[in-house]
Enzyme design. Structure first.
Site, PDB file in Angstrom:
ATOM      1  N   ARG A 150      -1.689  -2.649 -19.007  1.00 33.77           N
ATOM      2  CA  ARG A 150      -3.042  -2.061 -19.273  1.00 33.77           C
ATOM      3  C   ARG A 150      -3.131  -0.869 -18.112  1.00 33.77           C
ATOM      4  NH1 ARG A 150      -6.863  -3.304 -22.266  1.00 33.77           N
ATOM      5  NH2 ARG A 150      -5.544  -4.569 -23.322  1.00 33.77           N
ATOM      6  N   ASP A 195      -6.356  13.735 -25.237  1.00 34.28           N
ATOM      7  CA  ASP A 195      -6.304  12.421 -25.089  1.00 34.28           C
ATOM      8  C   ASP A 195      -5.439  11.799 -26.244  1.00 34.28           C
ATOM      9  OD1 ASP A 195      -6.909   9.754 -24.629  1.00 34.28           O
ATOM     10  OD2 ASP A 195      -9.089   9.861 -24.203  1.00 34.28           O
ATOM     11  N   GLU A 214      -0.557   4.785  -0.472  1.00 30.95           N
ATOM     12  CA  GLU A 214      -1.511   5.907  -0.612  1.00 30.95           C
ATOM     13  C   GLU A 214      -0.700   7.123  -0.611  1.00 30.95           C
ATOM     14  OE1 GLU A 214      -4.740   5.879   1.907  1.00 30.95           O
ATOM     15  OE2 GLU A 214      -5.786   4.244   0.631  1.00 30.95           O
ATOM     16  N   TYR A 229       0.814  -1.206   0.010  1.00 27.03           N
ATOM     17  CA  TYR A 229       0.022   0.036  -0.134  1.00 27.03           C
ATOM     18  C   TYR A 229       0.879   1.289  -0.120  1.00 27.03           C
ATOM     19  CZ  TYR A 229      -5.019  -0.332   0.051  1.00 27.03           C
ATOM     20  OH  TYR A 229      -6.422  -0.417  -0.283  1.00 27.03           O
ATOM     21  N   LYS A 241      -1.322   0.741 -25.388  1.00 25.12           N
ATOM     22  CA  LYS A 241      -1.821   0.747 -26.832  1.00 25.12           C
ATOM     23  C   LYS A 241      -0.413   0.767 -27.617  1.00 25.12           C
ATOM     24  CE  LYS A 241      -6.498   2.065 -26.102  1.00 25.12           C
ATOM     25  NZ  LYS A 241      -7.471   3.151 -25.911  1.00 25.12           N
ATOM     26  N   THR A 284      -3.541   6.259 -22.423  1.00 22.18           N
ATOM     27  CA  THR A 284      -3.513   4.774 -21.810  1.00 22.18           C
ATOM     28  C   THR A 284      -1.892   4.629 -21.893  1.00 22.18           C
ATOM     29  OG1 THR A 284      -3.832   3.852 -24.267  1.00 22.18           O
ATOM     30  CG2 THR A 284      -5.631   4.025 -22.616  1.00 22.18           C
TER      31      THR A 284
HETATM   32  C1  LIG Z   1      -8.457   3.521 -25.275  1.00 22.91           C
HETATM   33  C2  LIG Z   1      -9.138   5.042 -25.206  1.00 22.91           C
HETATM   34  C3  LIG Z   1      -9.154   5.290 -23.908  1.00 22.91           C
HETATM   35  C4  LIG Z   1      -9.523   4.365 -22.681  1.00 22.91           C
HETATM   36  O1  LIG Z   1      -8.428   3.733 -22.018  1.00 22.91           O
HETATM   37  P1  LIG Z   1      -9.012   2.351 -21.026  1.00 22.91           P
HETATM   38  O2  LIG Z   1      -7.655   2.290 -20.353  1.00 22.91           O
HETATM   39  O3  LIG Z   1      -9.808   1.518 -21.649  1.00 22.91           O
HETATM   40  O4  LIG Z   1      -9.826   3.189 -20.103  1.00 22.91           O
HETATM   41  C5  LIG Z   1      -9.344   6.544 -23.540  1.00 22.91           C
HETATM   42  N1  LIG Z   1      -9.523   7.369 -24.395  1.00 22.91           N
HETATM   43  C6  LIG Z   1      -9.235   7.044 -25.922  1.00 22.91           C
HETATM   44  C7  LIG Z   1      -9.162   8.177 -26.976  1.00 22.91           C
HETATM   45  C8  LIG Z   1      -8.955   5.713 -26.451  1.00 22.91           C
HETATM   46  O5  LIG Z   1      -9.034   5.174 -27.103  1.00 22.91           O
END
Ligand SMILES: *Cc1c(COP(=O)(O)O)cnc(C)c1O
Length: 433
Positions: free
Chosen positions: A243, A208, A63, A61, A237, A234
């Site tokens: 993940r 994002d 925090e 832990y 990807k 993320t």
């Molecule tokens: C994949 C994706 C996310 C979300 O990611 P998670 O880890 O699945 O929550 C957020 N924004 C965009 C543009 C994505 O393609």
């Protein structure tokens, strides 16, 4: 001598402790080896990333943040989180403040929303059906239920960002945040133009970069950092990490972002996952990662051209990124039918709405391909040409089980000649077969 713990289960291997879960994982290892993975958001994580993610750090832990924890015994996890933070800042040169604790991409977005908005505040984003993401204001998502989104999209004729729509949405909604970033947009995003629209209206720009962060890290897509107030991503990807998620902010917005993540929305950080992020960022700093991203983009261009030659309607006529959006109507099928035909032969893609979509999200007129995972295994232009040919053939002969079986055998024979990352994954697949 007896075991002082009186619990011999504590040392069992997964296979001994839980043969059912172990068997399902082994079968998934076979699937990951024998299929060609073309879902644009998926990849094979570095073996070292998985090792860190499966480590004993899950026991701790922590925090709080390095040097300011609520628990004792954090001296080593502090090293790990500091490494993750400094490598993230180095990898994305120009970034000012980073928080490596968000559990996922969607969590990173919620952290920014709660740092920059109050419930009921408005923001502007690309709609889910035009290429945006669930966490950008979809009515079923917290982002759409607790805040007031207004959407822009792409132009139906050429599939490119509808800039007039962005300007109109910002002018009417007077949002706190404008979001740039998508899950199914194949072209370069003009962050300077998004920033100008946001800042003229007194809004903050959130980029994002979930899909393209690996391309940005490699310097092959313009960086959002000179323009954005917040950047989220993320890490699993194109970045090939665990993940998980990550959030960046301009220096003066950093303290509020940190508070929003903890104690605002999360409890203890996942230190094993943060360790895996540190490893992934370190490996992405190696020159080999840029080579990988170059090959991923070259493969996407080859695949787009080959699909177009087989009659797929490639949206925007091509791609600048790792992903390709296709209209499959010219082939006489829906997105759902195309995806099922390809699944039957071991080529994994997803159905996707296209600009001007007339069908429901469960059916769609399009499909999305992506090259990050196949490129990780070493596939190149020759394989992309072959994948396009198999795709067209599987769709054309979708009602012919013998033809589908023959193509599936060809697909798995080719897939097996390209190794999956990690000796553990290879031996798991060999034993699971
Ligand atoms: C994949 C994706 C996310 C979300 O990611 P998670 O880890 O699945 O929550 C957020 N924004 C965009 C543009 C994505 O393609």
């Amino acid at each position: 001598m007896g075991d002082p713990r009186g619990d011999r289960n504590m040392d069992l291997s997964l296979r001994e402790a839980d043969p059912e879960v172990a068997a399902a994982i082994a079968r998934e290892a076979v699937r990951q080896r024998d299929h060609i993975e073309l879902i644009a958001s998926e990849n094979y994580a570095f073996a070292a990333v998985r090792e860190a993610q499966g480590s004993i750090l899950t026991n701790k832990y922590a925090e709080g943040y390095p040097g300011k924890r609520y628990y004792a015994g954090c001296e080593f996890v502090d090293v790990v989180e500091d490494l993750a933070r400094s490598r993230a800042l180095q990898l994305f040169g120009g970034s000012e403040h980073v928080n490596v604790q968000p559990h996922s991409g969607a969590s990173a977005n919620i952290a920014v929303f709660s740092a920059a908005m109050e419930p009921g505040d408005s923001f502007v984003a690309m709609s889910l059906s035009q290429g945006g993401h669930l966490s950008h204001g979809a009515p079923v998502n917290l982002s759409g239920r607790w805040f007031a989104p207004t959407f822009y999209g792409v132009r139906p004729d050429d599939g490119l960002i509808d800039w007039e729509g962005v300007e109109r949405a910002v002018a009417t909604a007077k949002p706190k945040i404008l979001i740039a970033g998508a899950s199914a947009y194949p072209r370069t995003l003009d962050f300077a133009r998004f920033a100008a629209i946001a800042h003229d209206a007194g809004a903050k720009l959130l980029v994002d970069m979930a899909h393209i962060s690996g391309i940005v890290a490699a310097g092959l897509h313009p960086s959002p950092f000179p323009h954005a107030d917040y950047v989220t991503s993320t890490t699993h990807k194109t970045l090939r990490g665990p993940r998980s998620g990550i959030a960046f902010a301009r220096a003066d917005l950093g303290a509020a972002l940190d508070k929003s993540v903890f104690p605002g929305m999360q409890g203890g950080p996942l230190m094993h996952v943060i360790a895996a992020k540190a490893v992934a960022f370190g490996l992405a700093l190696d020159p080999s990662f840029r080579t990988y991203m170059e090959r991923t983009l070259a493969n996407a261009k080859s695949l787009a051209a080959a699909l177009a030659a087989h009659g797929f309607g490639v949206v925007t006529g091509g791609t600048d990124t790792h992903l390709i959006l296709c209209d499959v109507t010219p082939l006489g099928v829906t997105g759902k039918e195309a995806t099922l035909a390809l699944e039957a032969v071991g080529v994994t893609i997803n159905k996707n709405s296209i600009p001007g979509e007339t069908r429901s999200p469960m059916v769609t007129s399009g499909v999305r391909y992506g090259t990050p995972a196949a490129t990780t295994r070493g596939m190149g232009e020759a394989e992309m040409v072959q994948i396009a040919a198999w795709s067209a053939e599987a769709i054309a002969r979708r009602d012919d089980p013998a033809a589908l079986r023959r193509i599936a055998a060809e697909v798995s024979a080719l897939a097996r000649t390209f190794p999956v990352p990690g000796r553990d994954a290879t031996s798991l697949a060999e034993h699971g077969a």
